[in-house]
Motif scaffolding. Sequence first.
Motif, PDB file in Angstrom:
ATOM      1  N   ALA A 162       0.831  -1.207   0.000  1.00  0.00           N
ATOM      2  CA  ALA A 162       0.000   0.000   0.000  1.00  0.00           C
ATOM      3  C   ALA A 162       0.863   1.254   0.000  1.00  0.00           C
ATOM      4  N   ARG A 163       2.055   1.177   0.610  1.00  0.00           N
ATOM      5  CA  ARG A 163       2.963   2.315   0.571  1.00  0.00           C
ATOM      6  C   ARG A 163       3.351   2.653  -0.856  1.00  0.00           C
ATOM      7  N   GLY A 164       3.464   1.630  -1.697  1.00  0.00           N
ATOM      8  CA  GLY A 164       3.749   1.881  -3.099  1.00  0.00           C
ATOM      9  C   GLY A 164       2.681   2.722  -3.778  1.00  0.00           C
ATOM     10  N   LEU A 165       1.435   2.570  -3.346  1.00  0.00           N
ATOM     11  CA  LEU A 165       0.365   3.390  -3.910  1.00  0.00           C
ATOM     12  C   LEU A 165       0.569   4.867  -3.595  1.00  0.00           C
ATOM     13  N   ASP A 166       1.215   5.135  -2.444  1.00  0.00           N
ATOM     14  CA  ASP A 166       1.437   6.521  -2.027  1.00  0.00           C
ATOM     15  C   ASP A 166       2.602   7.166  -2.768  1.00  0.00           C
ATOM     16  N   VAL A 167       3.687   6.421  -2.979  1.00  0.00           N
ATOM     17  CA  VAL A 167       4.916   7.035  -3.486  1.00  0.00           C
ATOM     18  C   VAL A 167       5.082   6.921  -4.998  1.00  0.00           C
ATOM     19  N   THR A 168       4.420   5.957  -5.628  1.00  0.00           N
ATOM     20  CA  THR A 168       4.624   5.763  -7.068  1.00  0.00           C
ATOM     21  C   THR A 168       4.146   6.943  -7.910  1.00  0.00           C
ATOM     22  N   PRO A 169       2.997   7.575  -7.618  1.00  0.00           N
ATOM     23  CA  PRO A 169       2.578   8.698  -8.482  1.00  0.00           C
ATOM     24  C   PRO A 169       3.606   9.827  -8.539  1.00  0.00           C
ATOM     25  N   ALA A 170       4.230  10.170  -7.399  1.00  0.00           N
ATOM     26  CA  ALA A 170       5.221  11.249  -7.417  1.00  0.00           C
ATOM     27  C   ALA A 170       6.443  10.843  -8.235  1.00  0.00           C
ATOM     28  N   ALA A 171       6.876   9.576  -8.090  1.00  0.00           N
ATOM     29  CA  ALA A 171       8.010   9.101  -8.889  1.00  0.00           C
ATOM     30  C   ALA A 171       7.667   9.121 -10.369  1.00  0.00           C
ATOM     31  N   ARG A 172       6.459   8.694 -10.695  1.00  0.00           N
ATOM     32  CA  ARG A 172       6.018   8.719 -12.099  1.00  0.00           C
ATOM     33  C   ARG A 172       6.053  10.142 -12.648  1.00  0.00           C
ATOM     34  N   ASP A 173       5.562  11.099 -11.853  1.00  0.00           N
ATOM     35  CA  ASP A 173       5.500  12.482 -12.332  1.00  0.00           C
ATOM     36  C   ASP A 173       6.892  13.082 -12.500  1.00  0.00           C
ATOM     37  N   GLY A 225      11.287  14.052 -19.021  1.00  0.00           N
ATOM     38  CA  GLY A 225      11.204  13.720 -20.441  1.00  0.00           C
ATOM     39  C   GLY A 225      11.161  12.239 -20.741  1.00  0.00           C
ATOM     40  N   ASP A 226      11.098  11.407 -19.700  1.00  0.00           N
ATOM     41  CA  ASP A 226      11.114   9.953 -19.888  1.00  0.00           C
ATOM     42  C   ASP A 226       9.679   9.420 -19.848  1.00  0.00           C
ATOM     43  N   GLU A 227       8.982   9.560 -20.962  1.00  0.00           N
ATOM     44  CA  GLU A 227       7.590   9.125 -21.005  1.00  0.00           C
ATOM     45  C   GLU A 227       7.474   7.610 -20.918  1.00  0.00           C
ATOM     46  N   GLY A 228       8.426   6.886 -21.495  1.00  0.00           N
ATOM     47  CA  GLY A 228       8.395   5.426 -21.405  1.00  0.00           C
ATOM     48  C   GLY A 228       8.518   4.958 -19.967  1.00  0.00           C
ATOM     49  N   GLN A 278       3.146   3.803 -14.262  1.00  0.00           N
ATOM     50  CA  GLN A 278       1.682   3.833 -14.268  1.00  0.00           C
ATOM     51  C   GLN A 278       1.121   2.415 -14.341  1.00  0.00           C
ATOM     52  N   ARG A 279       1.739   1.568 -15.140  1.00  0.00           N
ATOM     53  CA  ARG A 279       1.283   0.169 -15.221  1.00  0.00           C
ATOM     54  C   ARG A 279       1.448  -0.516 -13.866  1.00  0.00           C
ATOM     55  N   ILE A 280       2.580  -0.293 -13.213  1.00  0.00           N
ATOM     56  CA  ILE A 280       2.807  -0.896 -11.905  1.00  0.00           C
ATOM     57  C   ILE A 280       1.779  -0.386 -10.904  1.00  0.00           C
ATOM     58  N   LEU A 281       1.518   0.914 -10.906  1.00  0.00           N
ATOM     59  CA  LEU A 281       0.535   1.483  -9.976  1.00  0.00           C
ATOM     60  C   LEU A 281      -0.841   0.867 -10.182  1.00  0.00           C
ATOM     61  N   ASP A 282      -1.265   0.755 -11.433  1.00  0.00           N
ATOM     62  CA  ASP A 282      -2.582   0.173 -11.716  1.00  0.00           C
ATOM     63  C   ASP A 282      -2.677  -1.255 -11.191  1.00  0.00           C
ATOM     64  N   ASP A 283      -1.626  -2.037 -11.409  1.00  0.00           N
ATOM     65  CA  ASP A 283      -1.635  -3.422 -10.954  1.00  0.00           C
ATOM     66  C   ASP A 283      -1.551  -3.520  -9.437  1.00  0.00           C
TER      67      ASP A 283
END
Length: 263
Positions: A170-181, A187-190, A196-201
């Motif tokens: 559940a901690r990953g749900l908190d920190v992944t969006p900021a890392a993604r952004d 500039g690393d859209e890939g 984003q795929r990891i967060l969704d899963d």
Amino acid sequence: MTQSVSAAIAAALLTGEPRDKVMQVRALARAWRKGTLAWDWAVPMPDRPAVPPGLQLLPPGQMPRRRKGGSEATRVALWHSLAHIEFMAIDLALDAAGRFGEAQGPDFVSDFLAVAADEAMHWSLIARKLRTLDSHYAALPAHDGLWEAADATKGDVAARLAVVPMVLEARGLDVTPAARDRIRASGDEGGARILQRILDDEIRHVAVGAKHFAQVAQRRGESYENYWEMLVRQHFHGTLKPPFNDSARQAAGLPRRVYVALA
């Protein structure tokens, strides 16, 4: 002779070479879905899984600090830490299925083998990303804290579910969006799409843990919220740190009132 589900899971746990493990987990999940594994639990789970050749595991407090910024070394360190998290997540899901599956039943095994297959796919995506940075998993040290949590909860399925999916994942749900952004802003859209795929899963994975925890609590005649809080206080020695991704946690079946008391 038909292979048993416990033998297949133990074999995957004892495979340390990452690409071999990924292939083994995919084959295991496929065999389970097809019903070709015997419901036999005679093979015990190992005390800890095999690690990749050359990987240096350190206590969390001894890990070198990751510098901020956009240097190549910083990017490699970030993706390497993510690779390690996903690799350990494969083993955590396998161990849950193998250690508790006989008592919890086929639905539990199905859910956690599906989680293991997802984590193997996540690891593969990150490993490919590391190769574009001229690096690979095991090139840097990694921390051993995730398996410490598994070891501390190996005697009770409720404790394992309370701590691993419902706290650590559940901690990953908190920190992944900021890392993604941050990755997208660089500039690393890939790379952002991978996260984003990891967060969704992971929302689904946390929901698997919350679902089975609720079932165990009900069978034991325990209050979901009070039982979870008690087990986390007993078995988790870290802290729950805000800010929380309340919407993702809600989607995973963790309403705010359940975890905010421990923050």
